[in-house]
Design an enzyme around this catalytic site. Sequence first.
Site, short mmCIF file in Angstrom:
data_model
loop_
_atom_site.label_atom_id
_atom_site.label_comp_id
_atom_site.label_asym_id
_atom_site.label_seq_id
_atom_site.Cartn_x
_atom_site.Cartn_y
_atom_site.Cartn_z
N LYS A 122 0.25 -1.15 -0.09
CA LYS A 122 0.30 0.22 0.00
C LYS A 122 1.21 0.77 0.05
O LYS A 122 1.88 1.04 0.36
CB LYS A 122 -0.62 -0.16 1.38
CG LYS A 122 -2.24 0.58 1.00
CD LYS A 122 -3.68 -0.11 0.14
CE LYS A 122 -4.81 0.69 0.01
NZ LYS A 122 -5.78 -0.67 -0.36
P1 NAD Z 1 -13.04 7.38 -3.07
O1 NAD Z 1 -11.97 8.18 -3.11
O2 NAD Z 1 -13.68 7.09 -4.77
O3 NAD Z 1 -14.05 7.62 -2.18
C1 NAD Z 1 -14.35 7.94 -0.93
C2 NAD Z 1 -15.76 8.26 -0.04
O4 NAD Z 1 -15.20 8.66 0.58
C3 NAD Z 1 -15.59 9.71 -0.34
O5 NAD Z 1 -17.53 9.89 -1.22
C4 NAD Z 1 -15.62 10.33 0.85
O6 NAD Z 1 -15.94 12.15 0.88
C5 NAD Z 1 -16.00 9.16 1.42
N1 NAD Z 1 -15.13 9.66 2.91
C6 NAD Z 1 -13.76 9.46 3.03
N2 NAD Z 1 -13.99 10.14 4.76
C7 NAD Z 1 -14.72 10.22 4.35
C8 NAD Z 1 -15.09 10.40 6.29
N3 NAD Z 1 -15.01 11.01 7.89
N4 NAD Z 1 -17.17 10.36 6.63
C9 NAD Z 1 -18.17 9.84 5.42
N5 NAD Z 1 -17.23 10.08 4.16
C10 NAD Z 1 -15.84 10.04 4.00
O7 NAD Z 1 -12.26 5.95 -2.66
P2 NAD Z 1 -12.65 4.78 -3.10
O8 NAD Z 1 -11.93 3.93 -3.76
O9 NAD Z 1 -13.94 4.46 -2.81
O10 NAD Z 1 -12.17 3.99 -1.23
C11 NAD Z 1 -12.89 3.69 -0.41
C12 NAD Z 1 -12.37 2.02 0.94
O11 NAD Z 1 -12.48 1.55 0.12
C13 NAD Z 1 -11.27 2.81 0.99
O12 NAD Z 1 -11.21 2.34 2.54
C14 NAD Z 1 -10.55 1.77 0.40
O13 NAD Z 1 -9.04 1.15 0.39
C15 NAD Z 1 -11.23 1.00 -0.38
N6 NAD Z 1 -11.27 -0.11 -2.10
C16 NAD Z 1 -11.07 0.78 -2.81
C17 NAD Z 1 -11.15 -0.14 -3.80
C18 NAD Z 1 -11.34 1.11 -5.35
O14 NAD Z 1 -11.36 0.02 -5.90
N7 NAD Z 1 -11.47 1.86 -4.73
C19 NAD Z 1 -11.07 -1.66 -3.50
C20 NAD Z 1 -11.13 -1.97 -2.37
C21 NAD Z 1 -11.03 -1.37 -1.13
#
Ligand code: NAD
Length: 432
Positions: A122
């Site tokens: 990561k």
């Molecule tokens: P992203 O940046 O596209 O979206 C994140 C979202 O969370 C946004 O809407 C943001 O405003 C919101 N957010 C951030 N902090 C917040 C808070 N304190 N309260 C409420 N909302 C909040 O990110 P993503 O890619 O959707 O990733 C989200 C989660 O999923 C992370 O934990 C990431 O590690 C995990 N994840 C992502 C992927 C992927 O393919 N993108 C895969 C597996 C896991």
Amino acid sequence: MSQESAKIKYITPPLPKEKEYDPFMEATLQFERAANFLDLDPWIYQRLKYPEKELTVHLVITLDNGRVESFTGFRVQHSTVRGPAKGGIRYSPNASLSECKALAAWMTWKCAVLDLPFGGGKGAVICDPLHMSENELRKLTKEYTLAIRDIIGPYKDIPAPDMFTNAQTMAWIADAYSQSVGYLEPAVVTGKPVHLWGSHGRAMATGYGLFFVLQEACRYLGLNLEGKKAAILGFGNVGSSIAKLIHKAGCQIIAVTDIFGGILNLHGLDPFELEKHVSRTGSVVGFPNSEPIDNETLISLPCDFLIPAACEGQIHRENAANVKAKIILEGANGPTTLEADEILKDKGVLVVPDILANAGGVTVSYLEWVQDLQRYFFSEEEILKKTESKMKKAFADVVAVAEKHQLTLREAAYVLAVSRVADTLAALGRAA
Ligand code: NAD
């Protein structure tokens, strides 16, 4: 000392109550529970407890206003035992080394649950991406790539998008890396645009993976998806894609929050309209026909599915008892603390753990890497079919361990993952 008598119980003392949430401590405790259950040999335990490599870099760029600014970034490789490290890159003001170490370890276990030929890594850069221009983000990404260039590569460590990074970020990384090696190497990152040898289906991959697992979880509990109510914390890549898929399957999304605030409509929100609103305004806040809501209220809403899809530690000892959902589907990494897990177990909430539930992204990343290495590409239909069968097989594997040993799905997923990595280590004969 014989191997047998050298075996010990591994105990990292939990953090004192008054201390802040520490993601790597959480990840270590989760690993230790599985290590104790499996009675791991000490040398295997020690090799898997800490990351193999932690790199901290300092990056300097000139901002659009002419000011020269420095930023700190990290890349952590928790394990390369089963293959190259694999894991996203996050841009966030709250990023830290501890967070990267935890997320890298979770990637090792996630890839093992899915039986993918990867380890876990990561990366992150401490920055405020919402207040940076595209030009500044481009420069920062290229600097970061050059700074970590020696430890990444298609057979070493393959980054992907995570919070506040996207396909464009991955294209910049592919370019900086390719320029440094002297030829186009698309297999160095996944989650790229399709026209830069990204994979069909990657944008919605984590959402699809969550959806396939939710279907299985409903089947497991004897529930029907249709007509169920869901609350989603976070509306980025993960939150919006699962929202659209469950909406199409006939679920009602009653509440959504993001970093700026949240919205509630007990009659249901249309995620397709909400997505348009977010691309116009930058937030879910102010969506027509909705009331404002915060994360804590969202977590305690009466609903069937609670889907955390933002950052770590959102469901914790102070709010877990308020959860009314039947299923928590972990879209985010590490959204539920260990203390919350215990409370949820007593309440009979089925927690589908992150290392299983949100593995659709890394599964399609694996398929993207395979395609890039072979320069031979699959259709979206083929990608979805392969992803569905891998996710459903992983769910069945985890349930089988859970039922055999009377474990929660999280405990079972860790036991399965740690045992797979330990078996590989033992076969490699890397005893200390
Ligand atoms: P992203 O940046 O596209 O979206 C994140 C979202 O969370 C946004 O809407 C943001 O405003 C919101 N957010 C951030 N902090 C917040 C808070 N304190 N309260 C409420 N909302 C909040 O990110 P993503 O890619 O959707 O990733 C989200 C989660 O999923 C992370 O934990 C990431 O590690 C995990 N994840 C992502 C992927 C992927 O393919 N993108 C895969 C597996 C896991």
